[in-house]
Motif scaffolding. Structure first.
Motif, PDB file in Angstrom:
ATOM      1  N   ASP A 254       1.163  -1.598  -0.311  1.00  0.00           N
ATOM      2  CA  ASP A 254       0.095  -0.081   0.083  1.00  0.00           C
ATOM      3  C   ASP A 254       0.814   1.860   0.115  1.00  0.00           C
ATOM      4  N   ALA A 255       2.044   1.232   0.344  1.00  0.00           N
ATOM      5  CA  ALA A 255       2.641   2.601   0.310  1.00  0.00           C
ATOM      6  C   ALA A 255       3.308   2.398  -0.710  1.00  0.00           C
ATOM      7  N   ARG A 256       2.756   1.370  -2.055  1.00  0.00           N
ATOM      8  CA  ARG A 256       3.253   2.695  -3.098  1.00  0.00           C
ATOM      9  C   ARG A 256       2.008   2.145  -3.637  1.00  0.00           C
ATOM     10  N   ALA A 257       0.628   2.738  -2.832  1.00  0.00           N
ATOM     11  CA  ALA A 257      -0.186   2.889  -4.204  1.00  0.00           C
ATOM     12  C   ALA A 257      -1.101   3.966  -4.585  1.00  0.00           C
ATOM     13  N   LEU A 258      -0.751   4.865  -5.565  1.00  0.00           N
ATOM     14  CA  LEU A 258      -1.247   6.286  -6.101  1.00  0.00           C
ATOM     15  C   LEU A 258      -2.120   6.676  -5.208  1.00  0.00           C
ATOM     16  N   ALA A 259      -2.960   6.547  -4.567  1.00  0.00           N
ATOM     17  CA  ALA A 259      -3.988   6.973  -3.732  1.00  0.00           C
ATOM     18  C   ALA A 259      -3.008   7.757  -2.566  1.00  0.00           C
ATOM     19  N   LYS A 260      -2.077   7.323  -2.474  1.00  0.00           N
ATOM     20  CA  LYS A 260      -1.472   7.864  -1.167  1.00  0.00           C
ATOM     21  C   LYS A 260      -0.537   8.901  -1.475  1.00  0.00           C
ATOM     22  N   TYR A 261      -0.010   8.562  -2.703  1.00  0.00           N
ATOM     23  CA  TYR A 261       0.822   9.850  -3.369  1.00  0.00           C
ATOM     24  C   TYR A 261       0.191  10.888  -3.441  1.00  0.00           C
ATOM     25  N   ARG A 262      -1.534  10.528  -4.065  1.00  0.00           N
ATOM     26  CA  ARG A 262      -2.218  11.092  -4.180  1.00  0.00           C
ATOM     27  C   ARG A 262      -2.625  12.453  -2.950  1.00  0.00           C
ATOM     28  N   SER A 263      -2.662  12.004  -1.936  1.00  0.00           N
ATOM     29  CA  SER A 263      -2.917  12.278  -0.334  1.00  0.00           C
ATOM     30  C   SER A 263      -1.924  13.289   0.080  1.00  0.00           C
ATOM     31  N   GLU A 264      -1.095  12.779  -1.217  1.00  0.00           N
ATOM     32  CA  GLU A 264       1.054  13.418  -0.169  1.00  0.00           C
ATOM     33  C   GLU A 264       0.833  14.478  -1.024  1.00  0.00           C
ATOM     34  N   GLY A 265      -0.263  14.567  -1.878  1.00  0.00           N
ATOM     35  CA  GLY A 265      -0.438  16.026  -2.786  1.00  0.00           C
ATOM     36  C   GLY A 265       0.728  15.758  -4.330  1.00  0.00           C
ATOM     37  N   ALA A 266       0.849  14.619  -4.491  1.00  0.00           N
ATOM     38  CA  ALA A 266       1.629  14.179  -5.555  1.00  0.00           C
ATOM     39  C   ALA A 266       0.635  14.782  -7.313  1.00  0.00           C
ATOM     40  N   SER A 267       1.382  15.136  -7.941  1.00  0.00           N
ATOM     41  CA  SER A 267       0.961  15.433  -9.363  1.00  0.00           C
ATOM     42  C   SER A 267       1.174  14.228 -10.143  1.00  0.00           C
ATOM     43  N   PRO A 268       0.188  14.262 -10.924  1.00  0.00           N
ATOM     44  CA  PRO A 268       0.412  13.039 -12.493  1.00  0.00           C
ATOM     45  C   PRO A 268       1.951  13.092 -12.948  1.00  0.00           C
TER      46      PRO A 268
END
Ligand code: GLU
Length: 281
Positions: A254-268
């Motif tokens: 789950d650490a690599r889940a896109l949702a996690k990156y998104r929730s941390e403010g990452a952009s596409p």
């Protein structure tokens, strides 16, 4: 969307059994970039593990990545009748048999002294053929590989990805290294292999883009395509995205889940950058 004939058609075919992670983003972006037409397919035949919330989340993640695809989206759980027709064609040609073995039975048969070291095929240990002539009326349905290969000579396919070129296996290799694979599981009445060849043909996929972990399974698909006289695509096997320790990403990471990156403010764009880094490492 209008269908463009002659154009290159690719697809992304996730199973909604967990959140999409970086590896899925890479697979989806690779497929979309290689296709004039980009299709999506939800591989949810494993109803015990597939969840509507994962399916909803994956559409959301893919839109967020900036992807769009033709509609309607194909969902495998709605196509079991078509898979049965594919299986019936193989049975009508005398290429299948029912198998009553449990996993334990297969392990026991393979550990018999005369068997030697078991060969591990795309679906696990190659089946020793215990039920091939037993005439069971039901159970899992297997392909009789020797019969299937009797008139085919060899199986080949073209890869445009990590192992570019023509790949071939003789009848003897198919029997020894793949063997009598399951075409219809007892619980769901079909298999990944049957569903994928039925659907890639139905969706008009011309380049099957997917991870190189499925490279050996492609020999099974190339064989089924020959047996069923379906159009033969080319395959683009891409490399797998790995974590820092070199381990391939799995749904449970789950650490690599896109949702996690998104929730941390990452952009596409950040995701593309991370994937490029993974690509060159
Ligand atoms: N459903 C498979 C997966 O989630 C992909 C199958 C394919 O691309 O053929 O890994």
């Amino acid at each position: 969307m209008a269908r463009v004939t002659g154009a290159r058609a690719t697809r992304f075919a996730p199973s909604p059994t967990g959140p999409l992670h970086l590896g899925h983003a890479f697979a989806a972006l690779t497929a979309a970039a290689r296709g004039d037409r980009f299709l999506l397919r939800i591989e949810d035949i494993d109803t015990a593990r597939s969840k509507p919330e994962f399916e909803a989340a994956l559409y959301d993640d893919l839109h967020w990545l900036g992807l769009s695809w033709e509609t309607p989206v194909l969902r495998q759980s709605e196509r079991l009748g078509l898979y049965q027709q594919t299986i019936d064609r193989l049975t009508e040609n005398g290429l299948t048999y029912h198998c009553a073995c449990t996993r334990g039975d297969i392990r026991a048969a393979l550990s018999a002294p005369q068997e030697g070291a078991p060969v591990i095929g795309p679906d696990g240990p190659v089946y020793p053929g215990t039920c091939r002539h037993a005439g069971h009326p039901d159970g899992a349905l297997r392909l009789d590989m020797a019969k299937a290969m009797a008139h085919l000579g060899e199986i080949s396919f073209t890869d445009t990805g990590t192992r570019p070129g023509l790949h071939r296996r003789s009848a003897a290799d198919m029997i020894r290294e793949i063997g009598d694979i399951v075409l219809a599981r007892r619980d769901i009445g079909t298999s990944y292999h049957i569903a994928v060849v039925t659907d890639d043909a139905a969706q008009g996929i011309t380049e099957v883009t997917r991870g190189e972990d499925l490279f050996d399974a492609t020999f099974i698909h190339a064989l089924l395509i020959r047996l069923l006289s379906l159009p033969q695509p080319v395959w683009h096997h891409h490399r797998l995205i790995r974590d820092q320790s070199g381990k391939r990403l799995a749904k449970r990471d789950d650490a690599r889940a896109l949702a996690k990156y998104r929730s941390e403010g990452a952009s596409p764009a950040d995701i593309s950058r991370i994937l490029d880094l993974s690509l060159s490492s």
